[in-house]
Design an enzyme around this catalytic site. Structure first.
Site, PDB file in Angstrom:
ATOM      1  N   HIS A 297       7.868  -2.254  -8.579  1.00  0.00           N
ATOM      2  CA  HIS A 297       7.794  -1.544  -7.297  1.00  0.00           C
ATOM      3  C   HIS A 297       9.192  -1.480  -6.705  1.00  0.00           C
ATOM      4  CE1 HIS A 297       6.180  -0.129  -3.494  1.00  0.00           C
ATOM      5  NE2 HIS A 297       7.108  -0.882  -2.940  1.00  0.00           N
TER       6      HIS A 297
ATOM      7  N   ASP B 273      -6.084  -0.109   3.103  1.00  0.00           N
ATOM      8  CA  ASP B 273      -4.628   0.028   3.227  1.00  0.00           C
ATOM      9  C   ASP B 273      -4.259   1.482   3.504  1.00  0.00           C
ATOM     10  OD1 ASP B 273      -1.707  -0.500   2.772  1.00  0.00           O
ATOM     11  OD2 ASP B 273      -2.121   0.929   1.165  1.00  0.00           O
TER      12      ASP B 273
ATOM     13  N   LYS C 102      -2.209  -3.086  -3.227  1.00  0.00           N
ATOM     14  CA  LYS C 102      -2.319  -2.048  -4.261  1.00  0.00           C
ATOM     15  C   LYS C 102      -1.888  -2.588  -5.616  1.00  0.00           C
ATOM     16  CE  LYS C 102      -0.062   0.361  -1.313  1.00  0.00           C
ATOM     17  NZ  LYS C 102       0.537   1.186  -0.297  1.00  0.00           N
TER      18      LYS C 102
ATOM     19  N   ARG D  56      -0.463   3.014  10.986  1.00  0.00           N
ATOM     20  CA  ARG D  56       0.854   2.405  11.269  1.00  0.00           C
ATOM     21  C   ARG D  56       1.912   3.487  11.438  1.00  0.00           C
ATOM     22  NH1 ARG D  56       1.673  -0.803   6.230  1.00  0.00           N
ATOM     23  NH2 ARG D  56       3.745  -1.197   7.048  1.00  0.00           N
TER      24      ARG D  56
ATOM     25  N   SER E 270       0.498  -4.520   2.414  1.00  0.00           N
ATOM     26  CA  SER E 270       0.177  -3.162   1.988  1.00  0.00           C
ATOM     27  C   SER E 270       0.552  -2.959   0.517  1.00  0.00           C
ATOM     28  CB  SER E 270       0.940  -2.175   2.885  1.00  0.00           C
ATOM     29  OG  SER E 270       0.931  -0.883   2.355  1.00  0.00           O
TER      30      SER E 270
END
Ligand code: URA
Length: 422
Positions: free
Chosen positions: A58, A137, A163, A144, A159
């Site tokens: 990520h 989420d 995932k 948000r 968040s």
């Protein structure tokens, strides 16, 4: 969170909670509970039957960051399964899904069942967050966005990890960007995010390693969508720019070690070099493109990717040293050309962008080419020129840029990155 996902808790209450978390923060256990609740609001991938390490990467996002496109097929070609779930570009940063979709026919909207079959056959699936994954989420993130509560580290960590944990991973590697073009520009905030996600992973049996990498200038040369795919293909063929390859190999080495196929990072690096020089990594990308409905011939012939109508060189206005190539300005300039979004519903033009060959610290002469503008029309070329004039600063001297990789963070703590780590 479960009641929120199904509409039993109203947005105004959840907005109050998000704002409270922004101000007060959360403790480790609380972040874990929030992550669990979001993770279990939807489906998860069950990949135990693969009997392979399953590792994703990520990135906190940046400009010219096409690492995922190179890394996923490369790591899969080395024997680690990569269930890669990516996002779209928003604001000044690009998104892997948009880049992939510039390949004619390429589909990123696979169901979890289709992604599982592709992981069984090719060891890699490149997908977006499906409706099935972490719906709480998805809903909270939109809220948000509308309530200025995006930039809370506990909320960001929960968040992302809700995932990632839904992918059934055995390990996760984070590329936390720092510098003016990063989502969290300051080093201390980047380190805190890395540590928070490492702790969350540890509490869920998923080891996480983070590298802090530079986003005070774009990564590689291409900044756009189709042109980043082309640069990624060149990288998989062994002709990638040095900075892109260094970050890709560093993250890939962590993935191969976490995935259990390499004994250490040196061994991992050798395996990746062989996968590239033998053509296996590029061939795996071709197979993935074909499996996801795209035109696999782009790997041998990138001219099949969408091409901009107007292409123009941008040259230095004076002699001097390149003091800055400002990524945020470049990212906004791509959006102005039509290659990025300001709203989620915007459509993008995959052909536009910049190829920037000038690097901070380069000594240049007036009239020397610094970049190429790819635009739809003459107005786009003019807008691209204005972007580059603002983003590329030439001065009499220059401060050194941030180190390309500055820290490696594990459960044991943060260490400075040294040349021996490459
Ligand atoms: N990316 C996410 O998925 N969630 C965040 O909160 C921030 C970035």
């Amino acid at each position: 969170m479960n009641q929120y996902a199904v509409g039993e808790v109203p947005d105004y209450q959840m907005a109050a909670l998000a704002m409270a978390i922004c101000f007060v923060g959360l403790e480790r256990e609380e972040i874990g509970s929030l992550t669990d609740a979001m993770l279990h609001s939807g489906a998860t991938l069950d990949l135990d039957h693969l009997h392979l390490g399953r590792v994703d990467k990520h990135s906190t996002g940046g400009v010219g960051d096409k690492v995922s496109l190179v890394l996923a097929p490369l790591v899969a070609a080395c024997g680690v399964a990569v269930p890669m779930m990516s996002g779209r570009g928003l604001g000044h940063t690009g998104g892997t899904l948009d880049k992939l979709e510039s390949i004619p026919g390429f589909r990123t909207d696979l169901s979890l069942a289709q992604a599982t079959r592709q992981l069984e056959s090719l060891g890699c699936a490149l997908i977006g967050q499906t409706r099935e994954i972490a719906p709480a989420d998805r809903k909270l993130y939109a809220l948000r966005d509308a309530t200025a509560t995006v930039e809370s580290i506990p909320l960001i960590a929960a968040s992302i990890m809700s995932k990632k944990l839904a992918e059934g991973l055995t390990g996760l590697v984070l590329d936390v960007k720092r510098g003016s073009g990063a989502f969290l520009p300051e080093l201390d905030r980047g380190l805190t995010l890395a540590r928070t996600m490492i702790e969350l992973g540890a509490d869920h049996g998923c080891p996480v390693v983070a590298l802090l990498t530079a986003m005070d200038r774009p990564l590689g040369r291409a900044c756009g969508n189709a042109i980043e795919v082309e640069e990624s293909i060149m990288a998989l063929r062994g002709e990638g720019p040095a900075d892109l390859m260094q970050v890709t190999y560093a993250l890939g080495a962590e993935m191969l070690v976490l995935g259990g196929v390499a004994t250490d990072r040196d061994d991992a690096r050798r395996r990746m070099e062989v996968a590239i020089s033998s053509g296996r990594a590029a061939a795996r990308f071709q197979q993935i493109i074909e499996a996801q409905g795209g035109d696999p011939a782009v790997v041998d012939d990138p001219s099949r990717l969408p091409e901009a109508a107007e292409v123009e060189l941008f040259t230095a206005g004076r002699d001097g040293v390149v003091a800055q190539v400002e990524p945020r300005t470049i990212g906004r300039g791509i959006t102005a050309l039509g290659g990025g979004r300001t709203r989620v519903a915007d459509t993008i033009d995959p052909s536009v962008g910049f190829v920037i060959t000038a690097r901070p610290g380069d000594v240049v002469c007036a009239g020397e080419p610094l970049a190429t503008i790819f635009a739809r029309d003459a107005a786009g070329v003019a807008s691209g020129r204005a972007t580059l004039l603002e983003a590329i600063r030439i001065a009499d001297d220059a401060e050194p840029p941030l180190p390309l990789i500055s820290h490696r963070v594990t459960e044991a703590g943060a260490q400075r990155w040294t040349d021996d780590d490459c």
